[in-house]
Design a protein around this motif. Structure first.
Motif, short mmCIF file in Angstrom:
data_model
loop_
_atom_site.label_atom_id
_atom_site.label_comp_id
_atom_site.label_asym_id
_atom_site.label_seq_id
_atom_site.Cartn_x
_atom_site.Cartn_y
_atom_site.Cartn_z
N GLN A 131 -89.47 54.49 -64.68
CA GLN A 131 -88.46 53.48 -65.00
C GLN A 131 -89.12 52.20 -65.50
O GLN A 131 -88.63 51.59 -66.45
CB GLN A 131 -87.58 53.19 -63.77
N GLU A 132 -90.24 51.80 -64.89
CA GLU A 132 -90.94 50.61 -65.34
C GLU A 132 -91.44 50.78 -66.77
O GLU A 132 -91.36 49.85 -67.58
CB GLU A 132 -92.11 50.29 -64.41
N ARG A 133 -91.96 51.98 -67.10
CA ARG A 133 -92.41 52.23 -68.47
C ARG A 133 -91.24 52.14 -69.45
O ARG A 133 -91.36 51.58 -70.53
CB ARG A 133 -93.07 53.61 -68.57
N ASP A 157 -88.50 50.37 -68.99
CA ASP A 157 -88.12 48.96 -69.05
C ASP A 157 -89.05 48.18 -69.97
O ASP A 157 -88.60 47.35 -70.77
CB ASP A 157 -88.12 48.33 -67.66
N GLN A 158 -90.35 48.44 -69.87
CA GLN A 158 -91.34 47.72 -70.68
C GLN A 158 -91.23 48.08 -72.15
O GLN A 158 -91.43 47.25 -73.03
CB GLN A 158 -92.75 48.00 -70.18
N SER A 159 -90.91 49.33 -72.44
CA SER A 159 -90.83 49.76 -73.84
C SER A 159 -89.48 49.42 -74.46
O SER A 159 -89.32 49.48 -75.68
CB SER A 159 -91.07 51.27 -73.95
N GLY A 160 -88.51 49.05 -73.64
CA GLY A 160 -87.18 48.74 -74.15
C GLY A 160 -86.35 49.97 -74.42
O GLY A 160 -85.23 49.87 -74.92
#
Length: 116
Positions: free
Chosen positions: A97-99, A101-104
């Motif tokens: 999920q963090e990946r 979120d970071q990639s949009g």
């Protein structure tokens, strides 16, 4: 005589091959759920010793919690019930999920949300 009503077994086979009766199950005040206790409750429901509803009421479990125990046993066996084992998957899910979120990027959408 009752017709159409199945008689419940007095004992079922427990998670470690032992005979398991209602008296052998964890106390209804149980709050610390170790692998053995979870597996005993799942075995009792699967064997017909108690219904799913009775187990959830007796142990104050949500349907989702019980089903997660059952699915984990089916998928990974008793070791899957270990908290650290489940935490590993939660950690992987959070990292994914963090990946996202970071990639949009947006997570995949459920194709049929109204079926749930």
């Amino acid at each position: 005589m009752e017709i159409g009503r199945q008689r419940r077994p007095e004992r079922v086979i427990g998670p470690f091959g032992e005979a398991l009766s209602l008296n052998d199950l964890p106390k209804n005040s149980t709050t610390r759920w170790v692998i053995r206790r979870k597996a005993e409750v799942v075995a009792a429901v699967n064997g017909g010793l108690m219904s799913l509803e009775e187990a959830c009421d007796r142990y104050d479990l949500s349907l989702e919690e019980f089903i997660s125990w059952q699915e984990t046993i089916d998928k990974s066996g008793l070791p899957g019930l270990r908290i650290s084992y489940l935490s590993q998957y939660r950690t992987q899910g959070r990292a994914r999920q963090e990946r996202l979120d970071q990639s949009g990027a947006q997570p995949p959408q459920d194709p049929s949300p109204d079926l749930h």
